[in-house]
Design an enzyme around this catalytic site. Structure first.
Site, PDB file in Angstrom:
ATOM      1  N   GLU A 362      -0.370  -4.521  -0.053  1.00  0.00           N
ATOM      2  CA  GLU A 362       0.992  -4.533   0.475  1.00  0.00           C
ATOM      3  C   GLU A 362       0.885  -4.834   1.970  1.00  0.00           C
ATOM      4  O   GLU A 362       0.813  -3.935   2.811  1.00  0.00           O
ATOM      5  CB  GLU A 362       1.720  -3.204   0.250  1.00  0.00           C
ATOM      6  N   HIS A 377       1.003  -8.994  -2.896  1.00  0.00           N
ATOM      7  CA  HIS A 377       2.022  -8.203  -3.593  1.00  0.00           C
ATOM      8  C   HIS A 377       3.434  -8.641  -3.233  1.00  0.00           C
ATOM      9  O   HIS A 377       4.263  -8.922  -4.103  1.00  0.00           O
ATOM     10  CB  HIS A 377       1.852  -6.713  -3.269  1.00  0.00           C
ATOM     11  N   HIS A 381       6.494 -10.861  -5.511  1.00  0.00           N
ATOM     12  CA  HIS A 381       7.912 -10.539  -5.689  1.00  0.00           C
ATOM     13  C   HIS A 381       8.785 -11.730  -5.283  1.00  0.00           C
ATOM     14  O   HIS A 381       9.753 -12.070  -5.972  1.00  0.00           O
ATOM     15  CB  HIS A 381       8.288  -9.319  -4.835  1.00  0.00           C
ATOM     16  N   HIS A 417       3.210  -5.405 -11.607  1.00  0.00           N
ATOM     17  CA  HIS A 417       2.489  -4.252 -11.068  1.00  0.00           C
ATOM     18  C   HIS A 417       1.388  -3.772 -12.009  1.00  0.00           C
ATOM     19  O   HIS A 417       0.418  -3.147 -11.552  1.00  0.00           O
ATOM     20  CB  HIS A 417       3.462  -3.125 -10.712  1.00  0.00           C
TER      21      HIS A 417
END
Length: 694
Positions: A362, A377, A381, A417
């Site tokens: 992240e 990450h 998205h 995830h």
């Protein structure tokens, strides 16, 4: 005009509370009446946007005439707001979009650098009518959480402020009708349909109650609020074990979602590990943005992610970049070392390795090498959220995967995830399995563990529950007053853990009680391997307990879980907060809103009874403890959220003792004398009970 007298001392004492008024009807200008006390901000003439300047005196008199409190806003020297104002007022805002993160980081810095609360109120008064409401709300929330002079302020839940991110837009049409037609005090609640995004013909709809749960999505939004990506003050981002907590919180989401799927006859989520492969599932969110005045775009079944070229978002990225970042991340795990910008390599050791990897995954300002390892990450998205319009030719905004408040509604969130967790598990698999001496607590023997409930011994009961949520704060430009919405969610009967312990050490000791729950069988009804079961272990509770010499019984209520926050905190109403911030009256109400919703503590189960195993371990507190002062801190939902401004309250790796592979062939083979298990059953009743007022 009504004459209202107030002293400068009164204005100063109310200054901190005045910040909360910016969360009330967030798109209505702040010179309009705010809050139950009908307060108005009295603005300097130059604070009015151009469209209001010619009528500024008229507007001030009109809305302030019958205000119960008028807040005098100081005219301060305004900072440069050009960067955050680049985002259009009526656009969507996403923390996953790099441009938006930069804008938000700049605005957070501006809010944090205000000299005092009065100056913060002043800059907020100027920004509220000019800055995108979603970004303004987020940045002000982060500032309130981290400024020393705003501690004790309880930020309203996001579902109160922007309910459009959480429910069927038909609710708002009905709510506006109710608020206009029905007399105040006699308004009937508007009912939110339980299943409105797909029919029963769509298998994924069986777990829509979980994915679209308002409390669950609030948890995810609030977690990212507590752990922001960017800020000039590094301390706001660089929190204790932040990267490891990112890994563990999401690992637990996947474990819990997997069990919910198995309870509903579905397989565990298929990993989204081939970025060139079509995404089988579609998702039609049935949400409208009240700020952007447009519907959230759907993602059709069979969509693929494609190279992005969206100048409006300053995004130009190829799918191959995701693959490169993924490969570099995996290479770091294979070498058990991270490459730094200066070419040096830092080993991934057992104590800090997962934290380093979590901060790389992240990406944020504390990533060890953001340029090399990229933004896997977050950009995952982004790519998925723009799959319907990757080059902006249709002028579409991102889908629900692009917003932390809505991402968990989409089935692909869990597929993405699940793959992210698989990558993390590559690191865990490189670690040496724990030896029994890492587990055992000499002299402590857990003789049995079980569950006591109204349904009987070792039986858990779930059903639907209909609850009520206040929407009035978030419905702009409607008559003032309460607007209630009824929604249906999963709920369980409360229960107690009963643990029998024998302490043969001859002296009292302190122990850490660790409680987990896991399924017994896979989707086909076959026994799970221990490695599969280990990864599906759901943390239920963790607490410190004094263990006297000899035999004793530990009883622990499910309501005290270190994982969850109660319904009243998930859906807290700011108006119910007693006293002033920091006062004794308000002490019980001052807590963090980050935590797993308690109504989702246990899986749904089945009508015939779903078999699970309860696991208990008591570890040596001397090996676990973190010495720190927790007075006045939010610490009772620490397992998934940590503790604000403090260290994570457990020295062990998150998920211990199931956080790494074992040489054991079964759960029973895994046990040491300070552990115990008990078969239990979850029974689901397909009935709806109405939540009683408390």
């Amino acid at each position: 005009m009504k004459l209202i007298r107030y002293s400068y001392r009164t204005i100063m004492s109310d200054a901190k509370k005045n910040l909360l008024l910016f969360f009330d009807r967030p798109t209505e200008p702040c010179f309009m009446q705010k809050g139950e006390e009908k307060a108005t901000f009295e603005l300097p003439a130059n604070y009015y946007p151009d469209k209001y300047k010619s009528a500024s005196s008229t507007l001030g008199n009109r809305f302030g005439a019958d205000a119960n409190r008028r807040i005098l806003v100081q005219n301060i020297s305004l900072p440069n707001l050009s960067l955050p104002m680049e985002l259009g007022y009526n656009e969507q805002f996403s923390l996953f979009v790099p441009k938006h993160r930069r804008m938000a980081g700049n605005l957070i810095d501006i809010f944090m650098n205000m000299r005092n609360v009065d100056d913060l109120v002043s800059i907020c008064s100027y920004c509220q009518m000019r800055i995108n409401p979603y970004m303004f709300n987020y940045c002000l929330s982060v500032a309130i959480l981290h400024r020393d002079d705003t501690k004790g302020l309880n930020i309203p839940t996001f579902a109160e402020t922007f309910p459009d991110k959480f429910m069927d837009p038909r609710v708002f049409r009905k709510a506006r009708e109710v608020s206009t037609v029905v007399l105040p005090g006699n308004r009937l609640p508007v009912v939110i349909p339980q299943n409105y995004t797909a029919s029963d013909a769509e298998p994924e709809q069986r777990v829509a109650y979980f994915r679209e749960d308002i409390g669950l999505n609030l948890h995810h939004w609030h977690w990212h609020l507590v752990y922001p990506f960017d800020a000039a003050d590094r301390r706001i981002v660089d929190k204790d074990r932040r990267g490891e907590l990112f890994y563990y919180m999401h690992q637990q989401i996947i474990a819990r979602y997997s069990v919910e799927r198995m309870c509903n006859g579905l397989s565990r989520p298929k990993r989204y590990n081939n970025f060139r492969e079509p995404i089988a599932e579609g998702y039609f969110p049935k949400l409208d943005s009240q700020v952007a005045s447009r519907a959230w775009p759907p993602r059709f079944a069979g969509s693929t992610i494609r190279d992005l070229d969206r100048p409006v978002d300053q995004i130009r990225a190829d799918v191959s970049e995701l693959e490169t970042w993924r490969d570099r991340f995996i290479q770091a795990i294979e070498e058990m070392a991270v490459l730094l910008p200066n070419g040096r390599k830092v080993p991934l050791d057992e104590e800090t390795g997962m934290d380093v990897l979590g901060n790389l995954m992240e990406s944020s300002i504390i990533s060890r090498n953001r340029g090399f390892y990229g933004d896997l990450h977050n950009m995952g998205h982004v790519f998925i959220s723009y799959s319907h319009d990757p080059d902006h030719r249709n002028l579409e905004q991102f889908g629900v995967m692009g917003d932390s408040a809505t991402a968990m509604r989409d089935p692909v969130f869990y597929r993405w995830h699940a793959y992210i967790d698989d990558i993390f598990q590559l690191y865990k698999n490189k670690l040496t399995p724990y030896s029994n001496d890492k587990f055992d607590f000499p002299g402590i023997r857990v003789q049995s563990v079980g569950i006591s409930s109204g349904s009987g011994q070792d039986r858990l009961s779930t059903q639907w529950e209909q609850s009520t949520l206040e929407l009035g704060r978030g419905l702009d430009f409607t008559p003032r007053g309460s607007v209630l919405a009824k929604f249906t969610h999963l709920q369980h009967d409360e229960f107690n853990y009963v643990i029998e312990v024998n302490n043969t050490s001859g002296a009292g000791v302190m122990g850490t009680v660790r409680l987990f729950m896991a399924p017994v069988n896979d989707e086909q009804g076959r026994p799970l391997s221990f490695d599969e079961q280990r990864r599906l272990m759901m943390e239920m509770d963790k607490f410190t307990h004094a263990i006297p010499a000899g035999s004793s019984t530990i009883r622990r209520a499910s309501t005290l879980s270190s994982v969850t926050i109660p319904y009243e905190r998930t859906f807290r109403a700011q108006s119910s907060r007693p006293g002033d911030p920091g006062s004794a009256e308000a002490a019980e109400f001052d807590f963090c809103g980050c935590g797993w919703p308690h109504h989702l503590l246990i899986p749904k189960g089945t009508t015939r009874g779903y078999p699970i195993v309860l696991f208990c371990m008591i570890s040596n507190w001397n090996d676990d403890r973190v010495v720190q002062d927790l007075v006045g801190q939010c610490n009772d939902a620490a397992s998934y959220c940590g503790i604000r401004d403090r260290k994570y309250p457990d020295r062990r790796p998150m998920g211990f003792p199931f956080d790494r592979p074992s040489r054991a062939s079964s759960l029973q083979d895994f046990l040491t004398p300070n552990m115990a298990t008990k078969p239990c059953t979850i029974f689901f009743s397909d009935n709806v009970r109405v939540r009683s007022a408390r």
